[in-house]
Write an enzyme that holds these catalytic residues in place. Sequence first.
Site, short mmCIF file in Angstrom:
data_model
loop_
_atom_site.label_atom_id
_atom_site.label_comp_id
_atom_site.label_asym_id
_atom_site.label_seq_id
_atom_site.Cartn_x
_atom_site.Cartn_y
_atom_site.Cartn_z
N GLY A 77 0.81 -1.21 0.00
CA GLY A 77 0.00 0.00 0.00
C GLY A 77 0.84 1.25 0.00
CG ASP A 78 2.40 5.23 -1.36
OD1 ASP A 78 3.51 4.99 -0.83
OD2 ASP A 78 2.02 6.36 -1.68
CB THR A 79 -1.08 6.36 3.08
OG1 THR A 79 -1.65 5.06 3.24
CG2 THR A 79 -2.06 7.40 3.62
#
Length: 196
Positions: free
Chosen positions: A72-74
């Site tokens: 994931g990436d935020t």
Amino acid sequence: MSLPLVLGSSSPRRKFILEKFRVPFTVIPSNFDESKVSYSGDPIAYTQELAAQKAYAVSELHSPCDCIILTGDTIVSYDGRIFTKPQDKADAIQMLKTLRNQTHDVVTSIAVLHKGKLLTGSETSQISLTMIPDHRIESYIDTVGTLNNCGAYDVCHGGLILKKVHGCVYNVQGLPIQTLKYLLEELNIDLWDYSI
């Protein structure tokens, strides 16, 4: 029996969320160099590309594997700009000065990779911060330790600075659990089967 789940992230929040939902997993952090992906003005496309590249990087480290790789990436997005993790304390102070008393988006994209099939999904939540006084910003950063958080704040320790959260709080923490559920369903996998 469910396929093994590999979390391609060293994020303590992502680990915490999977543990909270009693999903067994192993951790193989992605060593993908995020600077290889440039931002072109679309936060969703940017985070999806980063999540996808991280998944491919983990698959190269853990191949062959009959497992589900989750990455994931935020990011925080405000006024056409993106805010990732601050480079240092001065950067964190500037981020909070920019975001205070404003509403901004928190965008998380996740990627699920299984046997070469890549699926990505994204979620966006809105966060409104209070008007944090200048003399409180540095003490907040020091007390909470937000140098490892995009936007330089921690929603789990936001008591005095959070005015409003609209959307999925798990998304703000880095793992939108409903998005994960839907992506796994596309692989004919039920997230409930992982829960102990």
